[in-house]
Every structure is written in C-alpha cells, then in structure tokens.
Write a protein that holds these residues in place. Structure first.
Motif, mmCIF file in Angstrom:
data_model
loop_
_atom_site.group_PDB
_atom_site.id
_atom_site.type_symbol
_atom_site.label_atom_id
_atom_site.label_comp_id
_atom_site.label_asym_id
_atom_site.label_seq_id
_atom_site.Cartn_x
_atom_site.Cartn_y
_atom_site.Cartn_z
ATOM 1 N N GLU A 316 0.825 -1.215 0.000
ATOM 2 C CA GLU A 316 0.000 0.000 0.000
ATOM 3 C C GLU A 316 0.855 1.260 0.000
ATOM 4 O O GLU A 316 0.413 2.309 -0.461
ATOM 5 C CB GLU A 316 -0.912 0.026 1.227
ATOM 6 C CG GLU A 316 -2.018 -0.999 1.236
ATOM 7 C CD GLU A 316 -2.881 -0.863 2.468
ATOM 8 O OE1 GLU A 316 -3.973 -0.254 2.377
ATOM 9 O OE2 GLU A 316 -2.449 -1.344 3.537
ATOM 10 N N GLY A 317 2.079 1.160 0.503
ATOM 11 C CA GLY A 317 2.952 2.316 0.551
ATOM 12 C C GLY A 317 2.554 3.309 1.627
ATOM 13 O O GLY A 317 1.647 3.062 2.434
ATOM 14 N N PRO A 318 3.223 4.470 1.670
ATOM 15 C CA PRO A 318 2.944 5.457 2.723
ATOM 16 C C PRO A 318 1.563 6.091 2.520
ATOM 17 O O PRO A 318 1.109 6.247 1.384
ATOM 18 C CB PRO A 318 4.052 6.506 2.507
ATOM 19 C CG PRO A 318 4.422 6.388 1.055
ATOM 20 C CD PRO A 318 4.256 4.924 0.721
ATOM 21 N N PRO A 319 0.851 6.371 3.615
ATOM 22 C CA PRO A 319 1.305 6.342 5.012
ATOM 23 C C PRO A 319 0.939 5.049 5.749
ATOM 24 O O PRO A 319 0.968 5.026 6.977
ATOM 25 C CB PRO A 319 0.535 7.518 5.613
ATOM 26 C CG PRO A 319 -0.776 7.476 4.895
ATOM 27 C CD PRO A 319 -0.451 7.050 3.482
ATOM 28 N N TYR A 320 0.607 3.983 5.015
ATOM 29 C CA TYR A 320 0.099 2.767 5.663
ATOM 30 C C TYR A 320 1.142 1.683 5.843
ATOM 31 O O TYR A 320 1.151 0.981 6.862
ATOM 32 C CB TYR A 320 -1.081 2.207 4.853
ATOM 33 C CG TYR A 320 -2.182 3.205 4.627
ATOM 34 C CD1 TYR A 320 -3.000 3.621 5.677
ATOM 35 C CD2 TYR A 320 -2.389 3.763 3.371
ATOM 36 C CE1 TYR A 320 -4.009 4.555 5.472
ATOM 37 C CE2 TYR A 320 -3.393 4.695 3.151
ATOM 38 C CZ TYR A 320 -4.195 5.085 4.208
ATOM 39 O OH TYR A 320 -5.178 6.012 3.996
ATOM 40 N N PHE A 321 2.018 1.510 4.866
ATOM 41 C CA PHE A 321 2.934 0.378 4.932
ATOM 42 C C PHE A 321 4.376 0.867 5.041
ATOM 43 O O PHE A 321 4.844 1.681 4.231
ATOM 44 C CB PHE A 321 2.807 -0.504 3.687
ATOM 45 C CG PHE A 321 3.661 -1.736 3.745
ATOM 46 C CD1 PHE A 321 3.130 -2.930 4.219
ATOM 47 C CD2 PHE A 321 4.999 -1.711 3.356
ATOM 48 C CE1 PHE A 321 3.925 -4.069 4.296
ATOM 49 C CE2 PHE A 321 5.800 -2.839 3.432
ATOM 50 C CZ PHE A 321 5.257 -4.017 3.911
ATOM 51 N N TYR A 322 5.076 0.327 6.036
ATOM 52 C CA TYR A 322 6.509 0.574 6.201
ATOM 53 C C TYR A 322 7.158 -0.714 6.697
ATOM 54 O O TYR A 322 6.520 -1.560 7.340
ATOM 55 C CB TYR A 322 6.779 1.697 7.212
ATOM 56 C CG TYR A 322 6.216 3.031 6.812
ATOM 57 C CD1 TYR A 322 6.890 3.850 5.903
ATOM 58 C CD2 TYR A 322 5.008 3.477 7.337
ATOM 59 C CE1 TYR A 322 6.370 5.080 5.532
ATOM 60 C CE2 TYR A 322 4.476 4.712 6.973
ATOM 61 C CZ TYR A 322 5.166 5.507 6.065
ATOM 62 O OH TYR A 322 4.640 6.718 5.695
ATOM 63 N N TRP A 323 8.452 -0.874 6.410
ATOM 64 C CA TRP A 323 9.177 -2.032 6.936
ATOM 65 C C TRP A 323 9.030 -2.133 8.449
ATOM 66 O O TRP A 323 8.936 -3.230 8.998
ATOM 67 C CB TRP A 323 10.661 -1.909 6.605
ATOM 68 C CG TRP A 323 11.019 -2.113 5.174
ATOM 69 C CD1 TRP A 323 10.246 -2.656 4.182
ATOM 70 C CD2 TRP A 323 12.278 -1.801 4.562
ATOM 71 N NE1 TRP A 323 10.937 -2.694 2.995
ATOM 72 C CE2 TRP A 323 12.184 -2.183 3.199
ATOM 73 C CE3 TRP A 323 13.464 -1.246 5.028
ATOM 74 C CZ2 TRP A 323 13.242 -2.013 2.304
ATOM 75 C CZ3 TRP A 323 14.531 -1.075 4.144
ATOM 76 C CH2 TRP A 323 14.415 -1.454 2.794
ATOM 77 N N ARG A 324 9.046 -0.991 9.127
ATOM 78 C CA ARG A 324 9.066 -1.005 10.589
ATOM 79 C C ARG A 324 7.734 -1.402 11.214
ATOM 80 O O ARG A 324 7.651 -1.587 12.444
ATOM 81 C CB ARG A 324 9.462 0.379 11.113
ATOM 82 C CG ARG A 324 8.460 1.473 10.798
ATOM 83 C CD ARG A 324 8.847 2.791 11.448
ATOM 84 N NE ARG A 324 7.872 3.848 11.179
ATOM 85 C CZ ARG A 324 7.944 4.703 10.184
ATOM 86 N NH1 ARG A 324 8.957 4.633 9.328
ATOM 87 N NH2 ARG A 324 7.015 5.637 10.017
ATOM 88 N N ASN A 325 6.676 -1.540 10.427
ATOM 89 C CA ASN A 325 5.384 -1.935 10.988
ATOM 90 C C ASN A 325 5.521 -3.228 11.780
ATOM 91 O O ASN A 325 6.175 -4.183 11.342
ATOM 92 C CB ASN A 325 4.347 -2.130 9.884
ATOM 93 C CG ASN A 325 3.915 -0.820 9.240
ATOM 94 O OD1 ASN A 325 4.413 0.248 9.599
ATOM 95 N ND2 ASN A 325 2.997 -0.904 8.287
ATOM 96 N N GLU A 326 4.897 -3.259 12.939
ATOM 97 C CA GLU A 326 5.050 -4.391 13.854
ATOM 98 C C GLU A 326 4.676 -5.717 13.213
ATOM 99 O O GLU A 326 5.328 -6.747 13.443
ATOM 100 C CB GLU A 326 4.192 -4.144 15.099
ATOM 101 C CG GLU A 326 4.366 -5.210 16.171
ATOM 102 C CD GLU A 326 3.566 -4.890 17.430
ATOM 103 O OE1 GLU A 326 3.529 -5.738 18.328
ATOM 104 O OE2 GLU A 326 2.976 -3.780 17.497
ATOM 105 N N GLU A 327 3.627 -5.708 12.392
ATOM 106 C CA GLU A 327 3.168 -6.963 11.796
ATOM 107 C C GLU A 327 4.174 -7.558 10.806
ATOM 108 O O GLU A 327 4.095 -8.749 10.467
ATOM 109 C CB GLU A 327 1.813 -6.770 11.101
ATOM 110 C CG GLU A 327 1.811 -5.766 9.958
ATOM 111 C CD GLU A 327 1.476 -4.351 10.417
ATOM 112 O OE1 GLU A 327 1.027 -3.557 9.569
ATOM 113 O OE2 GLU A 327 1.641 -4.055 11.630
ATOM 114 N N ASN A 328 5.124 -6.769 10.341
ATOM 115 C CA ASN A 328 6.135 -7.294 9.417
ATOM 116 C C ASN A 328 7.223 -8.092 10.125
ATOM 117 O O ASN A 328 7.942 -8.873 9.500
ATOM 118 C CB ASN A 328 6.775 -6.153 8.626
ATOM 119 C CG ASN A 328 5.822 -5.547 7.621
ATOM 120 O OD1 ASN A 328 4.954 -6.227 7.077
ATOM 121 N ND2 ASN A 328 5.974 -4.250 7.370
ATOM 122 N N ASN A 329 7.373 -7.875 11.438
ATOM 123 C CA ASN A 329 8.300 -8.661 12.250
ATOM 124 C C ASN A 329 9.709 -8.672 11.664
ATOM 125 O O ASN A 329 10.363 -9.713 11.544
ATOM 126 C CB ASN A 329 7.769 -10.095 12.397
ATOM 127 C CG ASN A 329 8.552 -10.905 13.422
ATOM 128 O OD1 ASN A 329 9.118 -10.338 14.365
ATOM 129 N ND2 ASN A 329 8.584 -12.216 13.238
#
Length: 342
Positions: A316-329
């Motif tokens: 989805e890209g910014p502002p929703y998806f980032y590597w640092r998101n917790e669910e990406n572990n």
C-alpha cells in the motif's frame, strides 16, 4: 490488419551473439505501428502473437527508442492481450478527449507478467549464457505486448515506431528466466523525505538465482534499493543488498550486487527514498509524469522447473505500509544503507 505473429518470415532476421559456445539467434522487431500520441501522457500498447506450436527462448533485448520521444516502455508476457487490435489505449488515465476510435484496455487481459522494462536511454541487454525467457508452447505466454508511455503530444502528421528488437533462439535453454517486480502504492506528503517500502515472502518451494536489477521512479526518487532477507537461527534478519541506484541514471538492468540464491521462506524488500522538498501538495502513485512510481525489478533464473508464479510484490505504501510496521516482524533494518548511495 490482424495481430502480428512473432517469428513470421517477414520479420525474422538471422544474427549471431558471441558466447562461450556460439548460439544461433534471430531478431524480431517489436515496434509501435506508426502511432500518433494525440495528447500528453499517452500510453499505447501493441501485441504480437507467439507461434503457438513451438517454444522460443528470448535471450536479449535491443532498444530502438530514445528518451526524447519515449518516457518508458515495458514488454509484458500475456496469456491473452488486452485486445487483438494493432494498437490500443492502455493508459490508466484515459480521458474523454482521447481518440474515440481506439479501444481502451489493459496490456494483458489474462496472465500478465513483466519481461523487460526500459527508460532513460538504457542500452542493450544480453542474458547470461544458457538463460532465456521461454515463450510459446508449454508456457502461459502466448502473446507479447509492448507498452510505451509518451510524455508529450506529437505534432500533427508525426508518428512513431519506437520499440525494441527481441533476440531469441529456438534452442532450449537450461535456465529459465523470470522477472519479479517490487513496487508500492501510496502518497508522498509535501516538503518531506519519504520512504516508500514493500516486502514479500517467497512462499513457493523454488530457488531463484538473481542476476540483474532495475530501478524506476519519476522526479522525486533519490535512491532505490532492494534486498533479500533471511532470518538466521538466532532470530536475526540478515539483509543482502541486491542492488541500489540513483533512478536518474539510465534505467536499464544492471548486474546484481549479490548473486546468492534466494530460497523458500526468504523475504524480498525494496525501498525508494523520495524527496518532495520542492512540492506544496501530496504526490500520489500513478502513471503520469507528475505522479510517482517506486519500482525495483529483479531478473532471475531457475535451474529446475519453471519461474515463480509470483510476478508482483506490491504494498500500500505510505502512510500505511513501512518495513518497521510491527506486523512485518523485521529486525536489523539497514536504515542508512538503504537510503543513501554511499
């Protein structure tokens, strides 16, 4: 005029590429059929039908285009093309003032995958020895579709035949090639430095061998980087840099940084660092020049079986998806390396 057939006698030209063992190859011109871009930001597609009762192996790409005419071009492999017209409007931003005689459709109606992409006067590409993109009999690729993005409207009575020559052979190649496109959606806020990131996991029980990469953004891109990520037995993510580049340089396929095989369970990640310091409004992802794109292409081969079923890895890209998101572990993220050329 019906759809053209690849390898028709009118088009095939015999040439030779010097490799360790001389390989006889042929050249097929995949070109626009004298199209007239009647507005800015035109996207045109033209198809060619692969002869259905044979297998062919594409081993090289020779562009016949210049950046002063063509913003970028992509070759798609399709099970079915968007239409079988000689050419059509395949832009997402088709408008009411576009040519009413042209059909509007996607590049592929079914089985879409990217085989090759070009921009900024990139040079010819030759695949490694014994590596080829298999098309035709025994594959899902029954058509090849050339898509060209023209930034500017042409003058009256002008037309264009840009495209490329496909270098191919009928000799079976022992390593089959594929392309995986990592990209994002999203929006870039004004006056900011923004990371557009994507991540996916290799869930097919196959091993791929990357050998080339390509980056693509529009005006805001500063650095594009791609990685393979493998977790060690201690739970630490080991990031291997596949490629990194300033996207303002020729957007060709460059030799991969790390040729280590990527295996089942590994993850693939890409980041585009975007600088919008001179813009006062949000910039969204889209096909126009004033929009943005964040693309990292991985060209690879497999030594056994067929290339990946997975062709795209899009977030989805910014502002929703980032590597640092917790669910990406994820851990051990190379923040500085991924965002800087040095």
């Amino acid at each position: 005029m019906g759809v053209r057939h690849m390898l028709g006698a009118v088009f095939a030209v015999h040439i030779f590429i010097q490799v360790t063992c001389s390989l006889e190859v042929k050249k097929f011109p995949l070109l626009m059929p004298n199209v007239y871009p009647d507005r800015d930001e035109s996207y045109f597609c033209t198809p060619v039908r692969v002869v259905p009762d044979k297998s062919f192996y594409i081993v090289g790409f020779e562009p016949t285009a210049t950046m002063d005419v063509v913003h970028h071009m992509i070759v798609f492999g399709c099970s079915k093309p968007g239409t079988t017209d000689p050419y059509w409007d395949c832009g997402e931003m088709a408008t009411s003032d576009s040519d009413p005689k042209l059909k509007k459709a996607n590049p592929c109606a079914d089985g879409s995958n990217v085989i090759y992409a070009w921009a900024l006067n990139a040079k010819r590409l030759e695949l490694p020895e014994n590596v080829g993109f298999q098309v035709g009999k025994g594959t899902q690729i029954q058509y090849l579709v050339l898509q060209i993005h023209y930034s500017k409207k042409f003058k009256k009575h002008e037309s264009d035949k840009s495209g490329l020559n496909l270098i191919y052979t009928e000799e079976p190649q022992s390593k089959l090639a594929g392309v995986l496109l990592l990209g994002t959606g999203g929006a870039i806020p004004p006056r900011s430095l923004t990371h557009m990131e994507t991540l996916c996991q290799l869930k097919e029980k196959k091993t791929i061998f990357p050998f080339a990469y390509r980056t693509h953004t529009h005006e805001l891109g500063k650095v594009v980087s791609g990685y393979s990520v493998r977790r060690d037995k201690y739970g630490v993510d080991r990031w291997s840099l596949l490629g990194k580049r300033n996207p303002y340089t020729a957007q060709m396929f460059y030799p991969i940084f790390n040729k280590s095989p990527i295996k089942y369970g590994d993850r693939l990640a890409a980041r585009c660092t975007m600088d919008s310091s001179n813009r006062t409004d949000y910039t969204i992802v889209g096909p126009k020049h004033e929009n943005e794109m964040c693309n990292f292409y991985i060209m690879y081969y497999v030594e056994e079986g067929t290339p990946l079923d997975m062709k795209y890895c899009i977030s989805e890209g910014p502002p929703y998806f980032y590597w640092r998101n917790e669910e990406n572990n994820l851990n051990n993220i190379p923040e500085e390396e991924a965002s800087n050329l040095i």
